[in-house]
Scaffold this active site. Sequence first.
Site, PDB file in Angstrom:
ATOM      1  N   MET A  97      89.441  54.694  -1.685  1.00  0.00           N
ATOM      2  CA  MET A  97      88.086  54.312  -2.099  1.00  0.00           C
ATOM      3  C   MET A  97      87.102  55.024  -1.192  1.00  0.00           C
ATOM      4  O   MET A  97      87.102  54.815   0.032  1.00  0.00           O
ATOM      5  CB  MET A  97      87.903  52.795  -2.001  1.00  0.00           C
ATOM      6  CG  MET A  97      88.637  52.006  -3.070  1.00  0.00           C
ATOM      7  SD  MET A  97      88.348  52.618  -4.729  1.00  0.00           S
ATOM      8  CE  MET A  97      86.593  52.309  -4.879  1.00  0.00           C
ATOM      9  N   MET A 142      87.472  44.422 -12.078  1.00  0.00           N
ATOM     10  CA  MET A 142      86.938  43.681 -10.928  1.00  0.00           C
ATOM     11  C   MET A 142      86.833  42.196 -11.276  1.00  0.00           C
ATOM     12  O   MET A 142      86.376  41.846 -12.357  1.00  0.00           O
ATOM     13  CB  MET A 142      85.538  44.202 -10.587  1.00  0.00           C
ATOM     14  CG  MET A 142      85.510  45.693 -10.306  1.00  0.00           C
ATOM     15  SD  MET A 142      83.819  46.237 -10.035  1.00  0.00           S
ATOM     16  CE  MET A 142      84.085  47.996  -9.936  1.00  0.00           C
ATOM     17  N   HIS A 144      90.371  55.894 -16.304  1.00  0.00           N
ATOM     18  CA  HIS A 144      90.436  55.004 -15.142  1.00  0.00           C
ATOM     19  C   HIS A 144      89.707  53.703 -15.463  1.00  0.00           C
ATOM     20  O   HIS A 144      88.528  53.718 -15.829  1.00  0.00           O
ATOM     21  CB  HIS A 144      89.780  55.698 -13.934  1.00  0.00           C
ATOM     22  CG  HIS A 144      89.941  54.984 -12.647  1.00  0.00           C
ATOM     23  ND1 HIS A 144      91.069  55.069 -11.866  1.00  0.00           N
ATOM     24  CD2 HIS A 144      89.096  54.148 -12.002  1.00  0.00           C
ATOM     25  CE1 HIS A 144      90.898  54.324 -10.783  1.00  0.00           C
ATOM     26  NE2 HIS A 144      89.723  53.764 -10.826  1.00  0.00           N
ATOM     27  N   ASP A 180      88.219  57.786  -5.381  1.00  0.00           N
ATOM     28  CA  ASP A 180      87.401  57.031  -6.346  1.00  0.00           C
ATOM     29  C   ASP A 180      86.096  56.593  -5.686  1.00  0.00           C
ATOM     30  O   ASP A 180      86.106  55.809  -4.741  1.00  0.00           O
ATOM     31  CB  ASP A 180      88.220  55.805  -6.778  1.00  0.00           C
ATOM     32  CG  ASP A 180      87.495  54.906  -7.754  1.00  0.00           C
ATOM     33  OD1 ASP A 180      88.119  53.938  -8.207  1.00  0.00           O
ATOM     34  OD2 ASP A 180      86.305  55.138  -8.050  1.00  0.00           O
ATOM     35  N   GLY A 181      84.991  57.161  -6.197  1.00  0.00           N
ATOM     36  CA  GLY A 181      83.687  56.693  -5.712  1.00  0.00           C
ATOM     37  C   GLY A 181      82.835  57.833  -5.206  1.00  0.00           C
ATOM     38  O   GLY A 181      83.190  58.462  -4.219  1.00  0.00           O
ATOM     39  N   GLY A 182      81.719  58.077  -5.907  1.00  0.00           N
ATOM     40  CA  GLY A 182      80.787  59.109  -5.450  1.00  0.00           C
ATOM     41  C   GLY A 182      81.283  60.519  -5.677  1.00  0.00           C
ATOM     42  O   GLY A 182      80.835  61.467  -5.026  1.00  0.00           O
ATOM     43  N   GLY A 238      82.882  48.141  -6.126  1.00  0.00           N
ATOM     44  CA  GLY A 238      82.074  47.126  -6.804  1.00  0.00           C
ATOM     45  C   GLY A 238      81.110  47.736  -7.800  1.00  0.00           C
ATOM     46  O   GLY A 238      80.842  47.172  -8.847  1.00  0.00           O
ATOM     47  N   PHE A 239      80.612  48.944  -7.459  1.00  0.00           N
ATOM     48  CA  PHE A 239      79.594  49.532  -8.337  1.00  0.00           C
ATOM     49  C   PHE A 239      79.759  51.038  -8.443  1.00  0.00           C
ATOM     50  O   PHE A 239      80.165  51.682  -7.474  1.00  0.00           O
ATOM     51  CB  PHE A 239      78.186  49.207  -7.802  1.00  0.00           C
ATOM     52  CG  PHE A 239      77.933  47.734  -7.712  1.00  0.00           C
ATOM     53  CD1 PHE A 239      78.297  47.031  -6.566  1.00  0.00           C
ATOM     54  CD2 PHE A 239      77.423  47.032  -8.800  1.00  0.00           C
ATOM     55  CE1 PHE A 239      78.114  45.648  -6.493  1.00  0.00           C
ATOM     56  CE2 PHE A 239      77.233  45.651  -8.729  1.00  0.00           C
ATOM     57  CZ  PHE A 239      77.581  44.954  -7.570  1.00  0.00           C
ATOM     58  N   GLY A 252      82.742  58.530 -12.409  1.00  0.00           N
ATOM     59  CA  GLY A 252      82.075  57.664 -13.386  1.00  0.00           C
ATOM     60  C   GLY A 252      80.702  58.216 -13.719  1.00  0.00           C
ATOM     61  O   GLY A 252      80.494  58.917 -14.712  1.00  0.00           O
ATOM     62  N   HIS A 292      92.993  50.237 -12.223  1.00  0.00           N
ATOM     63  CA  HIS A 292      92.670  49.973 -10.807  1.00  0.00           C
ATOM     64  C   HIS A 292      92.281  48.505 -10.682  1.00  0.00           C
ATOM     65  O   HIS A 292      91.169  48.123 -11.054  1.00  0.00           O
ATOM     66  CB  HIS A 292      91.506  50.910 -10.401  1.00  0.00           C
ATOM     67  CG  HIS A 292      91.007  50.715  -9.017  1.00  0.00           C
ATOM     68  ND1 HIS A 292      89.810  51.270  -8.592  1.00  0.00           N
ATOM     69  CD2 HIS A 292      91.503  50.028  -7.961  1.00  0.00           C
ATOM     70  CE1 HIS A 292      89.605  50.958  -7.323  1.00  0.00           C
ATOM     71  NE2 HIS A 292      90.613  50.204  -6.913  1.00  0.00           N
ATOM     72  N   MET A 339      90.950  45.737  -8.845  1.00  0.00           N
ATOM     73  CA  MET A 339      90.187  45.268  -7.691  1.00  0.00           C
ATOM     74  C   MET A 339      90.079  43.743  -7.852  1.00  0.00           C
ATOM     75  O   MET A 339      89.010  43.191  -8.106  1.00  0.00           O
ATOM     76  CB  MET A 339      88.804  45.931  -7.670  1.00  0.00           C
ATOM     77  CG  MET A 339      88.887  47.408  -7.327  1.00  0.00           C
ATOM     78  SD  MET A 339      87.333  48.283  -7.538  1.00  0.00           S
ATOM     79  CE  MET A 339      87.534  48.795  -9.242  1.00  0.00           C
ATOM     80  N   GLY A 350      77.984  54.877  -9.101  1.00  0.00           N
ATOM     81  CA  GLY A 350      76.719  55.511  -8.720  1.00  0.00           C
ATOM     82  C   GLY A 350      76.394  55.490  -7.239  1.00  0.00           C
ATOM     83  O   GLY A 350      75.257  55.734  -6.833  1.00  0.00           O
ATOM     84  N   ASP A 383      88.319  50.362 -14.083  1.00  0.00           N
ATOM     85  CA  ASP A 383      87.939  49.653 -12.842  1.00  0.00           C
ATOM     86  C   ASP A 383      87.792  48.169 -13.136  1.00  0.00           C
ATOM     87  O   ASP A 383      86.739  47.701 -13.556  1.00  0.00           O
ATOM     88  CB  ASP A 383      86.636  50.239 -12.298  1.00  0.00           C
ATOM     89  CG  ASP A 383      86.908  51.498 -11.516  1.00  0.00           C
ATOM     90  OD1 ASP A 383      86.232  52.509 -11.741  1.00  0.00           O
ATOM     91  OD2 ASP A 383      87.832  51.466 -10.689  1.00  0.00           O
ATOM     92  N   SER A 414      85.983  57.214 -15.047  1.00  0.00           N
ATOM     93  CA  SER A 414      85.957  55.748 -14.861  1.00  0.00           C
ATOM     94  C   SER A 414      85.115  55.104 -15.964  1.00  0.00           C
ATOM     95  O   SER A 414      83.897  55.333 -16.047  1.00  0.00           O
ATOM     96  CB  SER A 414      85.343  55.397 -13.506  1.00  0.00           C
ATOM     97  OG  SER A 414      84.981  54.023 -13.515  1.00  0.00           O
TER      98      SER A 414
HETATM   99  C1  DX5 Z   1      84.261  50.922  -7.558  1.00  0.00           C
HETATM  100  C2  DX5 Z   1      84.434  51.822  -8.728  1.00  0.00           C
HETATM  101  C3  DX5 Z   1      83.546  53.075  -8.668  1.00  0.00           C
HETATM  102  C4  DX5 Z   1      83.573  53.839  -9.918  1.00  0.00           C
HETATM  103  C5  DX5 Z   1      83.279  55.287  -9.694  1.00  0.00           C
HETATM  104  O1  DX5 Z   1      83.041  50.718  -7.193  1.00  0.00           O
HETATM  105  O2  DX5 Z   1      85.764  52.204  -8.729  1.00  0.00           O
HETATM  106  O3  DX5 Z   1      84.005  53.815  -7.576  1.00  0.00           O
HETATM  107  O4  DX5 Z   1      84.720  53.805 -10.590  1.00  0.00           O
HETATM  108  O5  DX5 Z   1      81.943  55.380  -9.939  1.00  0.00           O
HETATM  109  P1  DX5 Z   1      81.118  56.656  -9.510  1.00  0.00           P
HETATM  110  O6  DX5 Z   1      81.950  57.872  -9.876  1.00  0.00           O
HETATM  111  O7  DX5 Z   1      79.844  56.546 -10.306  1.00  0.00           O
HETATM  112  O8  DX5 Z   1      80.936  56.520  -8.042  1.00  0.00           O
HETATM  113 ZN    ZN Z   2      88.603  52.712  -9.482  1.00  0.00          ZN
END
Ligand code: DX5
Ligand code: ZN
Length: 222
Positions: A143, A40, A36, A181-183, A148-149, A203, A69, A71, A151, A38, A11
């Site tokens: 998700m 927003m 990817h 996607d996420g964490g 939104g963020f 990411g 993606h 959002m 980390g 992201d 990402s």
């Molecule tokens: C939405 C984004 C995050 C990001 C992944 O918040 O889509 O999920 O890309 O970031 P990490 O891999 O750091 O959670």
């Molecule tokens: Zn994404």
Amino acid sequence: MSKNKIIVAPSLLSADFLHLEDELNKLHDLNVKWLHFDVMDGHLVNNISFGIPLLEAVEKKHYFFNDVHLMIEDPRRYAEPFKKAGAHLITFHVEALKDEEDVKDLISYLRSLDVKVGISLKPKTPISKIEPYLPLVDLVLVMSVEPGFGGQEFLNSGYEKIALLRYLRERDHLNYLIEVDGGVNNSTGYYARANGADILVAGSFLFGHEDIKERLESLDIE
Ligand code: DX5
Ligand code: ZN
């Protein structure tokens, strides 16, 4: 779009924007195939990231499969500009559409743009909300954090959704890929894969680390 080997989609949200060309060269040299994006808009999610100019710039540097993606509140309005900028896959959020007709209209419109079509859902949105569209899309993006963020911590509800999507795909003989996607890190990625994920978005686990090669290998779990 093959369903066998795991795909890792870094990402760009977590990339070092002051050294983006170096980051892209590194990914290219590490044989990364997907990127990817992201995107927003500060409405559908509580952050504003980047958009078409970034994709245009990245597109000039190397060939990647551009996994966009959206959002954003109005995916229909921006789908064609993203396609023109180099999007190969456009994923929209079901929460951005008002009803089933709207969703099906958007899917057909995306098909007319000759891009792969993805649908995504936030952690609080149940799979039942996207079930009518599963026969119509190429990919479902689960998700595993509140979007939104980068980390954030992986939410375990992500595993259940992935497993249910795998079950529905097999039960109904469908073909969509499952992306998460996420964490995502080597541990959550392992369990996401075990539950059925085909594509891992990562990411903060990848960007900003000297050992990105080993980290990528740790996600490409056999
Ligand atoms: C939405 C984004 C995050 C990001 C992944 O918040 O889509 O999920 O890309 O970031 P990490 O891999 O750091 O959670
Ligand atoms: Zn994404």
